[in-house]
Design a protein around this motif. Structure first.
Motif, mmCIF file in Angstrom:
data_model
loop_
_atom_site.group_PDB
_atom_site.id
_atom_site.type_symbol
_atom_site.label_atom_id
_atom_site.label_comp_id
_atom_site.label_asym_id
_atom_site.label_seq_id
_atom_site.Cartn_x
_atom_site.Cartn_y
_atom_site.Cartn_z
ATOM 1 N N GLU A 61 1.234 -1.370 0.151
ATOM 2 C CA GLU A 61 0.169 0.015 -0.420
ATOM 3 C C GLU A 61 0.877 1.353 0.097
ATOM 4 O OE1 GLU A 61 -3.408 -0.649 2.800
ATOM 5 O OE2 GLU A 61 -2.516 -1.857 3.673
ATOM 6 N N LEU A 274 -5.340 -8.632 3.142
ATOM 7 C CA LEU A 274 -5.839 -7.792 1.601
ATOM 8 C C LEU A 274 -6.916 -8.234 0.802
ATOM 9 C CD1 LEU A 274 -2.197 -6.724 0.614
ATOM 10 C CD2 LEU A 274 -4.190 -5.309 1.325
ATOM 11 N N SER A 277 -10.307 -8.559 1.676
ATOM 12 C CA SER A 277 -10.870 -7.412 1.617
ATOM 13 C C SER A 277 -10.981 -6.970 0.432
ATOM 14 C CB SER A 277 -9.996 -6.203 1.808
ATOM 15 O OG SER A 277 -8.513 -6.170 1.750
ATOM 16 N N LEU A 288 -17.584 -7.622 4.062
ATOM 17 C CA LEU A 288 -17.092 -7.304 3.062
ATOM 18 C C LEU A 288 -15.715 -7.182 4.627
ATOM 19 C CD1 LEU A 288 -15.455 -5.314 1.013
ATOM 20 C CD2 LEU A 288 -15.532 -7.395 0.543
ATOM 21 N N ASP C 229 -6.674 3.279 -0.227
ATOM 22 C CA ASP C 229 -5.783 1.752 -0.251
ATOM 23 C C ASP C 229 -6.628 0.514 0.336
ATOM 24 O OD1 ASP C 229 -2.178 2.475 0.034
ATOM 25 O OD2 ASP C 229 -2.690 3.304 2.009
ATOM 26 N N VAL C 230 -5.705 -0.007 -0.777
ATOM 27 C CA VAL C 230 -6.364 -1.514 -0.488
ATOM 28 C C VAL C 230 -7.347 -1.740 1.075
ATOM 29 C CG1 VAL C 230 -6.711 -3.529 -1.125
ATOM 30 C CG2 VAL C 230 -4.985 -2.068 -2.810
ATOM 31 N N SER C 231 -6.062 -2.066 1.946
ATOM 32 C CA SER C 231 -6.794 -2.098 3.477
ATOM 33 C C SER C 231 -7.930 -1.442 3.956
ATOM 34 C CB SER C 231 -5.724 -2.796 4.182
ATOM 35 O OG SER C 231 -5.137 -1.384 4.780
ATOM 36 N N VAL C 232 -8.067 -0.061 3.331
ATOM 37 C CA VAL C 232 -8.727 0.973 4.279
ATOM 38 C C VAL C 232 -10.150 0.368 3.382
ATOM 39 C CG1 VAL C 232 -9.277 3.480 4.267
ATOM 40 C CG2 VAL C 232 -6.871 2.039 4.724
ATOM 41 N N ALA C 234 -12.319 -1.507 2.280
ATOM 42 C CA ALA C 234 -12.818 -2.231 2.906
ATOM 43 C C ALA C 234 -13.793 -1.773 4.202
ATOM 44 C CB ALA C 234 -12.233 -4.019 2.823
#
Lengths: 352, 318, 382
Positions: A61, A274, A277, A288, C229-232, C234
């Motif tokens: 990220e 990751l 999600s 999710l 960001d990907v993890s955020v 969701a």
């Protein structure tokens, strides 16, 4: 035209030069930035390697240090404020960090080239595309203007820009996003480098164009037997083209694996989180899975495992001891080639 | 806008700053409602740059307002026989001969003190006028665009085409009785274009920002959008340009005085003294150094203040 | 020099942008849309009919002459029901963000209507418009530019109350702001912080809190997670779903990420070059797409699973999206379509249930603007 004939055979891979084997070895690389607020530890001991013809995807990220590592390899870090206190970047057996500026310049562009995310700002808007493509040949190989232009047309053909001959004198803004990214690829390819670093090459593009550009990149890589480092945050893009993956978090590699393995059986809770999600196209789930918390502040990286405040499995040891990147094995101890995880509990993570 | 030049209002709710841990972010968590200006002021007080420049400016303003507090000597009277070009006596603080005497035997110290008022008034006055009117023109042109932009920008261009000093000379030549107001007016009349252009550019970039769009989507009126969203984000370059320009206005006044188009011979100003001093620089540099030094220090103080205020108004730089 | 309108499209460019009344329905799309409204949902809360936005291209410095128009949105119709999420997907330049701005009346529509509870909001102004705005709010794409850097979080979230003082009495506002912060999962004590002190995901939460402040019925989300960001992502998606249930919100969710749209949407519309190519329930669109563009779009989405990937058919389109200033005649997709025939260049396909599926009880029976619509599953591995 005679010029085109004369240059027609050039794109064939150069002979007489070793095009196989280990290209790049990054060893224990550290990068930090000294700012007004303190020391930003962007990269904290990264190890990875790329062989000829291999694609390494570096996944992470924003703030994971994936781009900074690439910039350090290219030698385009701003120093100061950037600093490399420790580590080696070995390219074909030579540590580039010990080279003189002149030596490094010779490698840059010629042996290692880079493709950036934003093609529009990477191209000079007031020079024609043909001129910018030809510049490489004029500067590095001392070609005449005419020869360089012919080479530019040829390169544009190689990256499948339609009507290259007519468009060679056009300016960057006259091309679409996808075409501009092709021009960037052509530029990187110009001197047939051994290694290409692509930093989010398709992030700014639309999905339908993304696929075209990634395919082109993969095809050219095969053709020239180049090494490719693909830096991205998109797990989907990686799945398509990479051979192996290194997942980065807070300036460290937390997991390495061959591409199929990683998706099937992640060995680090961050990777697993990751993967869980991202919503899937082919199925509609309920809520999710979300990794809780925020990406770490690089000024204050948590002690122990940097992921511990967000990790569902964290225990006391995670808050005190930094987990090293250890080889991951099958339940019975059988070796899993190329797999590693920097988690104290990798066994539980991969084997459930 | 004029109030940008002032120090921000001191509406600090002191209560909020209790935790001594020091971290600005933590300290901000509790306490009453805050405003941009209140926060800026709180931040400014902790900046050495601001404190030093602020004290200097305060001193200059005090001198201009009450010159009598600093000397009782008449800056116009001189004793040619006794003091002709007398050298400075740097240990005689606040005395007539501290900075020496000029060609007419007048105390340079007294002249520097009494000259402050005219110079500072011209400098401040022109800056305020120029920032207000130039800023207004630039803001309207930039925000409303279209016809108004074309019209105002063309007018700005016309004024921009007039050479500043030459124009001022022509204008001032029309006046026989040139006091502070006339000179201030003449300089402001010709000097507003720079600010207008800077402001217009800044407003155009700001008005397309997403947060302006967001405010519109909430139903905010033009006034709110202009003064809450566009202006606070567009003033930074204007403040910088204005503070730098302030110095040039003081210098312009002195140039005009040198050319005989500024203050009359009986008025005291740094500019006039600097121009008088030119004939004695080689043998008696002190006649130049002190008025010119005061001028430089004042100009520098304003520029430093501008810098500090600009940074304080940008929460990102705190 | 170029004429006013070069293309052979039957669109009537309204002569005057401000005069929007005199446009009659150019295509029967709207009629179809009305018929198709599922009965059980009740009345739609938002009805969009033939919405058109052309940005004029002008030449000349003093006398501006129109030499053409960028047809950003060119006749879009759809309905939004209470409590549902309608996803709009498309590539950059397809006009999806312009649709958002038109619905927010941040841009003046060239033609067409947007009915909010029966009232055409494109013709409103002043007080009436302000009242409608209370009920339709927006969450922006970029959490780094959509918050005024010089305002505290409290000021940002409290601003809606200052603009609409009738919603919350003055003494109550601070408490309300803190409640909102709590609702979106931020510490209410952060009220005095500035936006730059937050991360992207937190900032997007602030943006959402601002959107919620006036208790709107509709929230238009323009790429709300694409900058995160990907993890955020969701986290924010989950939050938005939670809020939808809690406040019975209707979302118009505009995005280019098809996976996220599938996850959050009840119905999905696919846009291409200012027109709606296909619209239907999420299952209809993702599992039974009939428009070739939708199929290509879906097949191009990288799937984070190399094994599922290998069994899938990939359709790689050639070329780029044509310029909306000069779109192709007939079907706009024909220049990149593998099925294109002469008819596609001559006849604009209407957004309607394809003839072959009319009256059949199949998920393929949904509106699709293609002469040769046929079903093709590109998402699931063969």
């Amino acid at each position: 035209m005679t010029i085109t004939e004369k240059t027609a055979d050039v794109p064939a891979p150069r002979s007489g030069e070793d095009k196989s084997g280990r290209l790049l070895d990054v060893k224990d690389l550290h990068v930090e930035f000294h700012t007004r607020d303190g020391v930003v530890k962007a990269v904290n001991g990264v190890n990875y390697s790329v062989d000829a013809g291999e694609t390494l995807a570096v996944l992470g990220e924003s703030g994971s240090g994936k781009s900074v590592t690439a910039q350090a390899i290219m030698g385009i870090l701003d120093m100061p404020p950037g600093k490399i206190p420790q580590g080696e970047i070995v390219f074909r057996g030579q540590d580039m960090l010990k080279m003189s500026g002149e030596e490094r310049r010779k490698i840059r562009g010629r042996k290692i080239a880079m493709i950036f995310q934003d093609a529009l700002s990477s191209l000079n808007p007031v020079l024609s595309v043909g001129y910018q493509l030809g510049e490489m040949f004029r500067v590095h190989e001392g070609m005449s203007r005419k020869e360089a232009k012919a080479k530019a047309v040829e390169l544009m053909d190689r990256v499948k820009i339609p009507a290259a001959k007519q468009r060679v004198s056009d300016y960057p803004h006259q091309f679409s996003g996808g075409m501009r990214q092709r021009i960037m690829i052509a530029m990187a390819l110009a001197l047939e480098p051994d290694l290409i670093i692509a930093d989010e090459p398709t992030t700014a593009l639309d999905v339908t164009v993304q696929a075209q550009v990634m395919d082109l990149l993969a095809e050219l890589q095969r053709e020239y037997n180049m090494g490719l480092i693909l830096i991205t945050h998109d797990l989907g893009v990686v799945a398509d083209v990479a051979d192996k993956i290194a997942v980065m978090y807070a300036g460290r590699i937390v997991e390495t694996a061959p591409v199929h393995e990683l998706y099937k059986r992640p060995a680090h809770p961050y990777t697993r989180g990751l993967l869980d999600s991202i919503p899937r196209l082919d199925q509609k789930g309920q809520e999710l899975y979300a990794i809780k918390g925020l990406p770490p502040n690089l000024l204050k990286i948590p002690s122990g495992c940097a992921f511990n405040p967000r990790c569902p499995k964290a225990t006391d040891i995670c808050r005190t001891d930094v987990p090293p990147l250890v080889p991951v094995t099958e339940r019975d101890g059988a070796e899993l080639v190329g797999r590693g995880s920097a988690c104290h509990f990798w066994k539980e993570t991969i084997h459930g | 806008m004029p109030d940008l030049m002032k120090t921000p209002p001191a509406d600090e709710p002191e209560v909020a700053l209790a935790p001594p841990s020091g971290k600005a972010a933590e300290a901000g968590e509790v306490g009453g409602a805050r405003s941009l200006w209140g926060d800026a002021w709180r931040d400014l007080r902790r900046r050495p740059l601001f404190v030093v420049s602020g004290l200097l400016i305060l001193l200059v303003l005090l001198v201009s307002a009450f010159p009598g507090l600093f000397t009782s000597t008449d800056p116009g009277s001189g004793d040619l026989t006794k003091n002709f070009l007398g050298s400075p006596n740097l240990t005689h603080f606040f005395q007539d001969d501290w900075f020496g005497y000029d060609r007419q035997g007048r105390s340079i110290y007294a002249r520097v003190v009494f000259g402050a008022r005219n110079s500072v008034m011209v400098g401040l006055g022109v800056t305020l006028l120029v920032t207000f009117f130039g800023g207004l023109v630039g803001m309207l042109a930039g925000y409303f665009g279209g016809f108004w932009d074309s019209l105002l920008s063309r007018i700005t261009d016309v004024f921009f085409g007039i050479p500043f000093l030459l124009g001022a000379m022509v204008v001032l030549n029309a006046f026989t009785d040139r006091d502070v107001w006339v000179i201030t007016g003449a300089l402001a009349f010709l000097g507003w274009t720079q600010i207008a252009r800077v402001m217009r550019g800044a407003v155009i970039t700001t008005k397309h920002a997403d947060y302006v769009m967001a405010a519109k989507a909430l139903g905010a009126g033009t006034k709110r959008i202009l003064f809450r969203h566009v202006l606070p984000n567009a003033v930074a370059p204007v403040i910088v340009v204005a503070t730098i320009a302030l110095g040039t206005y003081i210098v312009a006044e002195s140039t005009l005085s040198y050319l005989g188009l500024g203050f009359g011979s009986d008025a005291v100003s740094w500019g006039a003294d600097i121009s008088d001093a030119t004939q004695d620089i080689r043998n008696n540099p002190h006649t130049l150094i002190f008025p010119a030094g005061m001028l430089s220090i004042t100009v520098l103080a304003f520029i430093m203040l501008g810098d500090a205020v600009r940074e304080a108004l940008d929460p990102k730089l705190r | 020099m170029a004429e006013v309108s070069k293309n052979d499209e039957p669109t009537d460019v309204t002569p005057n942008v401000t005069e929007v009344e005199a446009v009659d329905a150019e295509t029967p799309e709207d009629a179809v849309a009305v018929i198709e409204a599922p009965a059980e949902r009740g009345e739609p809360i938002l009805q969009v009919r033939n919405l058109v936005k052309h940005f004029p291209l002008t030449q000349g410095v003093i006398v501006k002459r129109q030499v053409g128009a960028v047809k950003a949105v060119d006749g879009i119709s759809f309905d939004l029901y209470q409590g549902e999420t309608l996803g709009i997907v498309g590539e950059s330049g397809c006009g999806k963000s312009t649709v958002a701005k038109l619905l927010m009346t941040l841009e003046q529509a060239t033609a067409g209507e947007v009915f909010y509870k029966g009232q055409d909001i494109t013709k409103l102004s002043g007080r009436a418009l302000k009242a409608v705005r209370r009920n339709i709010q927006m969450v922006f794409q970029d959490p780094y530019t959509s918050l005024n850097p010089r305002m505290t979080v409290g000021d940002i979230i409290g601003e809606p109350f200052e603009i609409h003082p009738e919603v919350a009495p003055k003494g109550d506002r601070r408490r309300k702001v803190q409640e909102l912060l709590d609702v979106v999962g931020l510490n209410p004590e952060y009220i005095n912080r500035y936006p730059h002190q937050f991360s992207g995901g937190q900032r997007q939460r602030i943006g959402i809190a601002r959107g919620l402040a006036l208790n709107p019925e509709i929230i238009i989300c323009d790429e709300p997670v694409s900058a995160l960001d990907v993890s955020v992502q969701a986290q924010v998606i989950n939050l938005m779903e939670k809020l939808q249930d809690e406040f019975n919100l209707s979302y118009l969710f505009i995005a280019h990420d098809l996976s996220i749209v599938r996850h959050i949407s009840d119905r999905v519309g696919v846009m291409y070059l200012g027109k709606m190519a296909e619209i239907g329930s999420d299952e209809q669109i993702y599992d039974h797409p009939t428009h070739p563009y939708t199929q290509a779009l879906l097949s191009a989405v990288p799937v984070p699973d190399p094994e599922a990937r290998e069994g899938r058919e990939r359709i790689i389109l050639t070329g780029d999206v044509p310029s909306p200033a000069n779109p192709p005649s007939g079907c706009r997709f024909r220049t990149r379509c593998w099925k294109a025939q002469d008819r596609c260049a001559e006849e604009i396909p209407l957004l309607a249930i394809p003839e072959r599926f009319v009256g059949k009880d199949t998920p393929a029976a949904h509106e699709s603007a293609c002469h040769f619509a046929e079903e093709k599953d590109v998402v699931h591995a063969a």
